[in-house]
Scaffold this active site. Structure first.
Site, PDB file in Angstrom:
ATOM      1  N   ALA A  14     -11.265   9.869   6.581  1.00  0.00           N
ATOM      2  CA  ALA A  14     -11.901   9.206   5.431  1.00  0.00           C
ATOM      3  C   ALA A  14     -10.920   8.236   4.780  1.00  0.00           C
ATOM      4  CB  ALA A  14     -12.363  10.258   4.423  1.00  0.00           C
ATOM      5  N   THR A  97       3.209   4.154  13.798  1.00  0.00           N
ATOM      6  CA  THR A  97       4.271   3.997  14.796  1.00  0.00           C
ATOM      7  C   THR A  97       5.056   5.310  14.882  1.00  0.00           C
ATOM      8  OG1 THR A  97       4.411   1.677  14.164  1.00  0.00           O
ATOM      9  CG2 THR A  97       6.253   2.554  15.439  1.00  0.00           C
ATOM     10  N   GLU A 169      -8.403  -5.532   4.734  1.00  0.00           N
ATOM     11  CA  GLU A 169      -8.447  -4.925   3.406  1.00  0.00           C
ATOM     12  C   GLU A 169      -8.618  -6.016   2.357  1.00  0.00           C
ATOM     13  OE1 GLU A 169      -5.358  -1.979   2.766  1.00  0.00           O
ATOM     14  OE2 GLU A 169      -5.600  -1.330   4.841  1.00  0.00           O
ATOM     15  N   ALA A 226      -4.732  -7.394  20.819  1.00  0.00           N
ATOM     16  CA  ALA A 226      -4.549  -8.834  21.033  1.00  0.00           C
ATOM     17  C   ALA A 226      -4.934  -9.618  19.784  1.00  0.00           C
ATOM     18  CB  ALA A 226      -5.398  -9.289  22.221  1.00  0.00           C
ATOM     19  N   GLY A 275       6.108 -13.089   4.005  1.00  0.00           N
ATOM     20  CA  GLY A 275       6.054 -12.228   5.195  1.00  0.00           C
ATOM     21  C   GLY A 275       4.793 -11.401   5.181  1.00  0.00           C
ATOM     22  N   CYS A 280      -1.079  -2.524   9.763  1.00  0.00           N
ATOM     23  CA  CYS A 280      -1.422  -2.702  11.179  1.00  0.00           C
ATOM     24  C   CYS A 280      -0.686  -3.791  11.954  1.00  0.00           C
ATOM     25  CB  CYS A 280      -2.911  -2.909  11.306  1.00  0.00           C
ATOM     26  SG  CYS A 280      -3.788  -1.402  10.854  1.00  0.00           S
ATOM     27  N   ARG A 350       1.251  -0.373   2.212  1.00  0.00           N
ATOM     28  CA  ARG A 350       1.920  -0.094   3.486  1.00  0.00           C
ATOM     29  C   ARG A 350       2.568  -1.369   4.056  1.00  0.00           C
ATOM     30  NH1 ARG A 350      -2.779   3.410   6.369  1.00  0.00           N
ATOM     31  NH2 ARG A 350      -4.065   1.834   5.343  1.00  0.00           N
TER      32      ARG A 350
END
Ligand code: NAI
Ligand code: UGA
Length: 471
Positions: A14, A97, A169, A226, A275, A280, A350
């Protein structure tokens, strides 16, 4: 054999993807019961909260949940029940990761995908379509099939599909309402294609058929990596050019505009920045690097790795510009950092560039005041502690102050840094801020957000990513 008609969906996970994606499916498909499950009780409680204090901030999400929750949308920690009752199960768990072991720092940690898959195998008593929603390395579906087949009850049949998610997002709800495409990958067997059609029929409730692409399983898995790699590559390309602009006096806005006017290149995703961040881009590129190395393609691996290296360079280049401009020392100086989220319109931090910048400022023993309209204070402390693992939190807190408005953050500082492109920073009373600042007063715009000319007229020294010299 005709495709099954999906009546009950379970979504495992969730989070930022499972929550919005399946809430929108529930909204658009009132005839389907959608249950989103998670092991994290606090997260599920927040999804179920009476006052819709949802665990993630996403424009438009509350409206969707308000309309569907309790009607055909449910949030629960009873994972087994939801699996047992569903015809179709999305696996939408995190794939971070790996931090240790083989492939540490590059490969995706598939532990959560594996536990979810094992849970499905353990409790399913009827045939299921299992859909990879998480972003996974190419051929993960094969491992999932092996686990399911080795552990399931006799006679239970599983079809595995890949259906990667492309939402961003901050725009998740509009992306889900009107996606550029929905990608469904399946084995090219009769059963695989039937499963693919069953899922396509769910999306066809609101998405035009020509935007629903059906492909092979491995192509679908690879297409997701990709797409993210190529999007991130555009940002690293434009950021690499921003360094040339700063050294030559060219203007990255003008260069990106001119380049993007070419219809083969297109104008989107060419905004230079301090940056890229987010959960992701870096993770998925590193995943692609690891995949390329595993396939003995070192040149391909090196090519994609450079996209991440350029991003690291951009972040450290920006920190260095701040130090260099403030007369080569920021020790003991007071800096306001506006924005902590990795982009505007989200509370997600993140891999946010802000974290790297603040870590760099703290390593120079500068005092930092942070303001972000959506990020929770506790999250900021957690991120800074993770970024500076050898410094006790109490020590970090001596140098960092978190405040509740941009105006408060800017009070009596030597420099102001724009790290996230929140629109509300445009409304700051810059004349007032200037009047209270130590002179010369510096603004560093890492997001091409502010009107540099206006600020310069007030008296600020403005340094903008991708613009040479004093503007
Ligand atoms: N965040 C984003 O914008 C996008 C993420 N993705 C991909 O989607 C996947 C999920 O990402 P997020 O939603 O951001 O992660 P997240 O961390 O926000 O959510 C994942 C959820 O799964 C739950 N979970 C983990 N294992 C579980 C299990 N065995 N049973 C039940 N619940 C379990 C966790 O408690 C967590 O709440 C990742 O693979 C990511 O790469 C894809 C597109 C966009
Ligand atoms: O797999 C994922 O998680 C998702 O990753 C990205 O979405 P997201 O990370 O949420 O947000 P983006 O809008 O892509 O921004 C990523 C980062 O790049 C930065 N960015 C973006 C665009 C740009 O022109 N310049 C730039 O610096 C943003 O500020 C942000 O830090 C992709 O855009 C989604 O399609 C994908 O589904």
């Amino acid at each position: 054999m005709a495709p099954v008609q999906v009546k009950k969906i379970c979504c495992i996970g969730a989070g930022y993807v499972g929550g919005p994606t399946c809430a929108v499916i529930a909204l658009k498909c009132p005839h389907i019961t959608v249950t989103i499950v998670d092991l994290n009780q606090a997260r599920v409680d927040a999804w179920n909260s009476k006052d819709f204090d949802l665990p993630i901030y996403e424009p438009g999400l509350v409206d969707v949940v308000k309309q569907a929750r309790g009607r055909n949308l449910f949030f629960s920690t009873d994972v087994d029940k939801a699996i047992r009752e569903a015809d179709l199960i999305f696996v939408s768990v995190n794939t971070p990761t790996k931090k240790s072991g083989v492939g540490a720092g590059f490969a995706a940690d598939l532990n959560y995908v594996e536990s979810a898959t094992r849970r499905i195998a353990a409790v399913a008593t009827s045939d299921k379509i299992v859909v990879e929603k998480s972003t996974v390395p190419c051929r993960t579906a094969e491992s999932m099939r092996t686990i399911l087949e080795a552990n399931s009850k006799p006679g239970t049949h599983f079809d595995i599909l890949s259906n990667p998610e492309f939402l961003a997002e901050g725009t998740a709800i509009t992306d889900l309402f009107s996606p550029d495409r929905v990608l469904i990958g399946s084995l090219q067997t009769e059963s695989g294609q039937n499963a693919s059609q069953a899922l396509a029929a769910v999306y066809a409730n609101w998405i035009p058929k020509e935007r629903i692409l059906t492909v092979g399983l491995w192509s679908s898995e690879l297409s997701k990596l990709a797409a993210n790699a190529m999007l991130a590559q555009r940002i690293s390309s434009v950021n690499a050019l921003s360094a040339i602009c700063e050294a030559t006096g060219a203007n990255i806005d003008e260069v990106a505009h001119a380049v993007g006017f070419d219809s083969r290149i297109g104008p989107k995703f060419l905004r230079a920045s301090v940056g890229f961040g987010g959960s992701c881009f870096q993770k998925d590129i590193l995943n692609l690097v690891y995949l390329s190395e595993s396939l003995h393609l070192p040149q391909v691996a090196a090519y994609w790795r450079q996209v991440v290296e350029m991003n690291e360079y951009q972040k450290s280049r920006f920190s260095k510009t701040v130090v260099d401009t403030l007369f080569n020392t920021i020790t003991g100086k007071h800096i306001a950092v506006l924005g902590f989220a990795f982009k505007a319109d989200t509370g997600d931090t993140r891999e946010s560039a802000s974290i790297s910048l603040i870590r760099d400022f703290l390593s120079e023993r500068a005092y930092v005041t942070i303001y972000d309209p959506k990020v929770e204070v506790a999250q900021i402390w957690q991120d800074l502690q993770e970024a500076c693992p050898t410094t006790p939190l109490a020590q970090i807190q001596k140098y960092v102050n978190i405040v509740h408005s941009a105006a408060e953050a800017c009070e009596q500082k030597e420099a102001i840094v724009i790290a996230t492109e929140w629109k509300e920073f445009l409304d700051i009373d810059w004349q007032h801020v200037y009047d209270l600042m130590t002179k010369p007063a510096f603004v560093f715009d890492g997001r091409l957000l502010l009107d540099a000319e206006k600020l310069t007229k007030i008296g600020f020294t403005v340094k903008t990513i991708g613009r040479g010299g004093r503007v």
